[in-house]
Design a protein around this motif. Structure first.
Motif, mmCIF file in Angstrom:
data_model
loop_
_atom_site.group_PDB
_atom_site.id
_atom_site.type_symbol
_atom_site.label_atom_id
_atom_site.label_comp_id
_atom_site.label_asym_id
_atom_site.label_seq_id
_atom_site.Cartn_x
_atom_site.Cartn_y
_atom_site.Cartn_z
ATOM 1 N N LYS A 1 1.288 13.134 0.630
ATOM 2 C CA LYS A 1 0.022 12.448 0.867
ATOM 3 C C LYS A 1 -0.665 11.968 -0.417
ATOM 4 C CE LYS A 1 -4.245 12.736 3.534
ATOM 5 N NZ LYS A 1 -5.090 13.569 4.416
ATOM 6 N N ILE B 1 1.323 8.843 -1.552
ATOM 7 C CA ILE B 1 1.278 7.718 -0.607
ATOM 8 C C ILE B 1 -0.058 6.983 -0.709
ATOM 9 C CG2 ILE B 1 1.198 7.110 1.838
ATOM 10 C CD1 ILE B 1 3.315 9.274 2.317
ATOM 11 N N GLN B 2 -1.146 7.736 -0.832
ATOM 12 C CA GLN B 2 -2.474 7.125 -0.935
ATOM 13 C C GLN B 2 -2.575 6.234 -2.176
ATOM 14 O OE1 GLN B 2 -4.841 10.691 -0.955
ATOM 15 N NE2 GLN B 2 -5.262 10.580 1.242
ATOM 16 N N ARG B 3 -2.078 6.724 -3.279
ATOM 17 C CA ARG B 3 -2.180 5.975 -4.538
ATOM 18 C C ARG B 3 -1.144 4.858 -4.608
ATOM 19 N NH1 ARG B 3 -3.971 11.041 -4.832
ATOM 20 N NH2 ARG B 3 -5.856 11.430 -6.057
ATOM 21 N N PHE B 4 0.017 5.101 -4.047
ATOM 22 C CA PHE B 4 1.049 4.064 -3.957
ATOM 23 C C PHE B 4 0.484 2.836 -3.245
ATOM 24 C CE2 PHE B 4 4.286 2.040 -1.297
ATOM 25 C CZ PHE B 4 5.297 1.750 -2.207
ATOM 26 N N SER B 5 -0.211 3.057 -2.159
ATOM 27 C CA SER B 5 -0.792 1.958 -1.384
ATOM 28 C C SER B 5 -1.813 1.180 -2.206
ATOM 29 C CB SER B 5 -1.450 2.519 -0.117
ATOM 30 O OG SER B 5 -2.098 1.493 0.605
ATOM 31 N N LYS B 6 -2.619 1.883 -3.004
ATOM 32 C CA LYS B 6 -3.632 1.216 -3.824
ATOM 33 C C LYS B 6 -2.983 0.373 -4.924
ATOM 34 C CE LYS B 6 -7.265 4.610 -2.995
ATOM 35 N NZ LYS B 6 -8.134 5.663 -3.567
ATOM 36 N N ILE C 1 0.039 -1.023 -4.873
ATOM 37 C CA ILE C 1 0.637 -2.205 -4.255
ATOM 38 C C ILE C 1 -0.443 -3.230 -3.899
ATOM 39 C CG2 ILE C 1 1.911 -3.071 -2.258
ATOM 40 C CD1 ILE C 1 3.654 -1.610 -4.288
ATOM 41 N N SER C 2 -1.562 -2.750 -3.374
ATOM 42 C CA SER C 2 -2.663 -3.660 -3.013
ATOM 43 C C SER C 2 -3.187 -4.394 -4.242
ATOM 44 C CB SER C 2 -3.804 -2.877 -2.355
ATOM 45 O OG SER C 2 -3.398 -2.359 -1.105
ATOM 46 N N TYR D 1 2.758 -8.804 -7.692
ATOM 47 C CA TYR D 1 3.697 -7.996 -6.896
ATOM 48 C C TYR D 1 5.125 -8.528 -7.009
ATOM 49 C CZ TYR D 1 6.249 -6.021 -2.997
ATOM 50 O OH TYR D 1 7.204 -5.398 -2.238
ATOM 51 N N GLU E 1 7.923 -2.251 -6.571
ATOM 52 C CA GLU E 1 7.795 -1.324 -5.447
ATOM 53 C C GLU E 1 8.951 -0.332 -5.414
ATOM 54 O OE1 GLU E 1 7.073 -1.322 -0.593
ATOM 55 O OE2 GLU E 1 6.848 -3.177 -1.754
ATOM 56 N N GLU F 1 8.742 3.688 -5.538
ATOM 57 C CA GLU F 1 9.355 4.532 -4.515
ATOM 58 C C GLU F 1 10.175 5.660 -5.151
ATOM 59 O OE1 GLU F 1 11.482 1.714 -2.172
ATOM 60 O OE2 GLU F 1 9.761 1.245 -0.881
#
Length: 255
Positions: free
Chosen positions: A79, A82-87, A89-90, A98, A103, A107
């Motif tokens: 968790k 995943i939270q920071r990975f999403s930020k 990428i955004s 990007y 990515e 991963e």
């Protein structure tokens, strides 16, 4: 205005601690990669906002994973990342930076956190898992390397990444050697600590063998370059040697 406020660019995501911890990797980017692309320290702040944001979030995830480990909550490693990975990428998408290759490197960090948790939860560790872990761990440096190319609009050359890879691994190993006692005291993951768990009192000899192996890989790869390019990378290696100097591998702490 609402759309702008919802943008990742406008959100408070990065802590002082994350910025502080990210210094080593950002310094490596400045010392080792800027010379390759004809960039100087004066160019650093052109790249810093994105590079600093990404690396600070990675270290914040690292901190959260270590906290879960100290509380023996080995099933909660996903968790925080995943939270920071999403930020991350955004942000890259909003900044038009990007790339799928970025990515994929990010991963690999998720894979690293999963493997690190596994090793911390086991009494028995294997050589292959330790080496896989230290090699996955450098994915943050390669992530920043690719982002640097995107911002600078420089071409991607796989041979540059392949050449720098052993230096990245060595830098991480030396960082763990320097923080070894502190990591043992705090019950944090540490590559040398895993070597001690596997090899006991002989761990320094086995770790030195790995250090020599990565150095050999770098020397072998650099000789395949044209002479003028060799000069650039030998200078980088000289800076690396000064910054990653250790006198001796410390005595193993048998836990």
């Amino acid at each position: 205005m609402n759309n702008q406020m919802n943008s990742i660019i406008m959100q408070p995501c990065v802590s002082y601690w994350g910025m502080y911890k990210s210094r080593r990797v950002l310094n490596a980017i400045l010392s080792y990669y800027f010379p390759v692309y004809g960039l100087t320290h004066k160019d650093f702040f052109t790249f810093y906002p994105v590079l600093g944001f990404v690396e600070a979030l990675i270290y914040q995830a690292d901190e959260a994973v270590e906290l879960s480990q100290s509380e023996k909550l080995f099933d909660r490693q996903e968790k925080p990342w995943i939270q920071r990975f999403s930020k991350i990428i955004s942000l890259l998408k909003e900044c038009n930076l990007y790339q799928l290759s970025i990515e994929k490197e990010l991963e690999k960090l998720g894979e690293y956190y999963e493997l690190e948790n596994y090793l911390m939860s086991q009494n028995l560790v294997t050589y292959s898992d330790i080496i896989k872990s230290v090699e996955l761990r450098t994915s943050d440096t390669r992530t920043l390397h690719i982002i640097l190319l995107e911002i600078a609009k420089k071409p991607y050359h796989k041979n540059v990444f392949d050449l720098m890879w052993p230096l990245e691994v060595l830098a991480d190993i030396f960082d763990d050697i320097n923080s070894y006692k502190d990591d043992v005291d705090k019950d944090h993951y540490n590559t040398y600590r895993m070597f001690v768990r596997l090899y006991g009192k002989k761990a320094p000899d086995y770790l030195q063998t790995e250090i020599d192996r990565y150095k050999s890989i770098f020397r072998e790869r650099i000789t395949k370059l044209p002479e003028d390019e060799q000069k650039v990378y030998r200078q980088i290696a000289s800076v690396y040697k000064q910054e990653c100097l250790i006198e001796t591998i410390p005595e193993p702490i048998l836990e």
